[in-house]
Design a protein around this motif. Structure first.
Motif, PDB file in Angstrom:
ATOM      1  N   ALA A 138      25.939  83.156  40.955  1.00  0.00           N
ATOM      2  CA  ALA A 138      25.889  83.033  42.754  1.00  0.00           C
ATOM      3  C   ALA A 138      26.719  83.445  43.285  1.00  0.00           C
ATOM      4  O   ALA A 138      27.577  85.175  43.655  1.00  0.00           O
ATOM      5  CB  ALA A 138      25.381  81.889  42.895  1.00  0.00           C
ATOM      6  N   GLY A 197      26.383  78.134  48.798  1.00  0.00           N
ATOM      7  CA  GLY A 197      26.580  78.739  47.537  1.00  0.00           C
ATOM      8  C   GLY A 197      25.259  79.200  46.483  1.00  0.00           C
ATOM      9  O   GLY A 197      25.491  78.937  44.961  1.00  0.00           O
ATOM     10  N   TYR A 198      23.544  78.737  47.037  1.00  0.00           N
ATOM     11  CA  TYR A 198      22.815  79.145  46.858  1.00  0.00           C
ATOM     12  C   TYR A 198      22.471  80.771  46.410  1.00  0.00           C
ATOM     13  O   TYR A 198      22.374  81.156  47.639  1.00  0.00           O
ATOM     14  CB  TYR A 198      21.766  78.640  47.292  1.00  0.00           C
ATOM     15  N   ILE A 199      21.362  81.008  45.501  1.00  0.00           N
ATOM     16  CA  ILE A 199      20.537  82.536  45.722  1.00  0.00           C
ATOM     17  C   ILE A 199      19.234  82.569  45.819  1.00  0.00           C
ATOM     18  O   ILE A 199      19.129  80.919  46.058  1.00  0.00           O
ATOM     19  CB  ILE A 199      20.878  83.107  44.444  1.00  0.00           C
ATOM     20  N   GLY A 204      16.772  77.893  43.070  1.00  0.00           N
ATOM     21  CA  GLY A 204      16.923  76.314  42.965  1.00  0.00           C
ATOM     22  C   GLY A 204      17.932  75.948  42.315  1.00  0.00           C
ATOM     23  O   GLY A 204      18.426  77.211  41.464  1.00  0.00           O
ATOM     24  N   ASP A 205      18.213  75.070  41.672  1.00  0.00           N
ATOM     25  CA  ASP A 205      19.066  74.864  40.587  1.00  0.00           C
ATOM     26  C   ASP A 205      18.953  74.794  39.365  1.00  0.00           C
ATOM     27  O   ASP A 205      17.778  73.835  39.228  1.00  0.00           O
ATOM     28  CB  ASP A 205      19.576  72.755  41.337  1.00  0.00           C
ATOM     29  N   GLY A 207      20.031  73.735  36.469  1.00  0.00           N
ATOM     30  CA  GLY A 207      20.610  72.712  35.733  1.00  0.00           C
ATOM     31  C   GLY A 207      20.093  71.810  35.976  1.00  0.00           C
ATOM     32  O   GLY A 207      19.214  70.880  35.152  1.00  0.00           O
TER      33      GLY A 207
HETATM   34  O1  LIG Z   1      20.819  79.001  43.608  1.00  0.00           O
HETATM   35  C1  LIG Z   1      21.767  78.300  42.574  1.00  0.00           C
HETATM   36  C2  LIG Z   1      23.515  78.523  42.246  1.00  0.00           C
HETATM   37  C3  LIG Z   1      24.212  77.748  42.197  1.00  0.00           C
HETATM   38  N1  LIG Z   1      24.208  77.398  40.908  1.00  0.00           N
HETATM   39  C4  LIG Z   1      21.787  77.615  40.903  1.00  0.00           C
HETATM   40  O2  LIG Z   1      21.741  76.071  40.083  1.00  0.00           O
HETATM   41  N2  LIG Z   1      21.022  77.645  41.520  1.00  0.00           N
END
Ligand SMILES: O=c1cc[nH]c(=O)[nH]1
Ligand SMILES: O=P(O)(O)OC[C@H]1O[C@H](OP(=O)(O)OP(=O)(O)O)[C@H](O)[C@@H]1O
Length: 217
Positions: A138, A197-199, A204-205, A207
């Protein structure tokens, strides 16, 4: 060198569409398995860039000259989101040594964050081909911090970064900050990054989708 694995028609496009889809993401096992598959394909593509030597192998009927890897790469990943992608690479580079790094976003009250790097377990990377996997590139700060730390342990010959989705800003940040030749193998590349800072559109996330929501730190 930057390689977008979705640029040519292949099953990677199919897997990325599932990884990104809100509907399909609810199936955590499929999410992780698709990440593994991207890691497997990246491993195969990277394997074409490595050094090989001839090896004579006794078969039941004679001797075959086979081309085998001259040196094993070192596989590194960033906990925790990188685990599934790493497993995919490990399926193919099954004799490699491994490095594990814990890096996470430590959030401040104002919404900003720093990367906290707390656990590093690594073999020597001196003169090695190092393959680092992390699903999301990201801002690039987790990977830069990780690369800087690993470079303190020795100078790798080459670094391959394997990511499911990379953001153009993050790619530029990583390339600007590394002292080692780098190839980036991305499942796909997106152009937008949110203020947090998310694409975008991203996925999404990564992890949380693979392992469940975590408490904010
Ligand atoms: O978009 C993102 C950016 C960082 N981390 C993630 O899991 N998703
Ligand atoms: O390029 P960056 O801006 O540094 O962001 C990318 C990082 O974000 C994700 O990890 P996250 O912090 O969500 O940790 P997790 O593995 O615990 O989910 C991802 O796995 C990267 O490590």
């Amino acid at each position: 060198m930057i390689i977008n694995l979705s640029e040519t028609n292949s099953l990677v496009g199919e897997w990325l569409s599932e990884i990104r889809s809100m509907e399909v993401q609810t199936d955590r096992m499929r999410f992780r398995r698709n990440m593994e598959r991207v890691g497997e394909i990246a491993a195969y593509e990277i394997s074409k860039t490595l050094e090989y030597e001839d090896k004579e192998v006794q078969t039941p009927l004679g001797i075959a000259t086979c081309r085998v890897l001259k040196h094993q790469p070192v596989l590194a990943t960033i906990l925790r989101a990188g685990l599934a992608l790493h497993q995919g690479l490990l399926h193919y580079f099954d004799k490699a040594d491994h490095a594990f790094i814990s890096a996470y976003r430590k959030h401040n009250r104002d919404g900003s964050f720093e990367i906290s790097l707390e656990y590093v377990s690594s073999p020597s990377v001196e003169d090695q081909v190092l393959i680092i996997s992390d699903p999301m590139l990201a801002t690039g700060s987790s990977l830069v911090k990780t690369i800087e730390h690993l470079e303190d342990l020795g100078k790798p010959k080459h670094i391959h970064l394997v990511v499911a989705i990379a953001c153009t800003v993050g790619i530029e940040y990583v390339l600007r900050h590394s002292n080692t030749p780098i190839s980036i193998w991305a499942g796909d590349i997106d152009d937008e990054l949110t203020a947090k800072g998310y694409i975008v559109p991203g996925l999404g996330d990564a992890g949380d989708l693979a392992f469940g929501n975590k408490l904010q730190q």
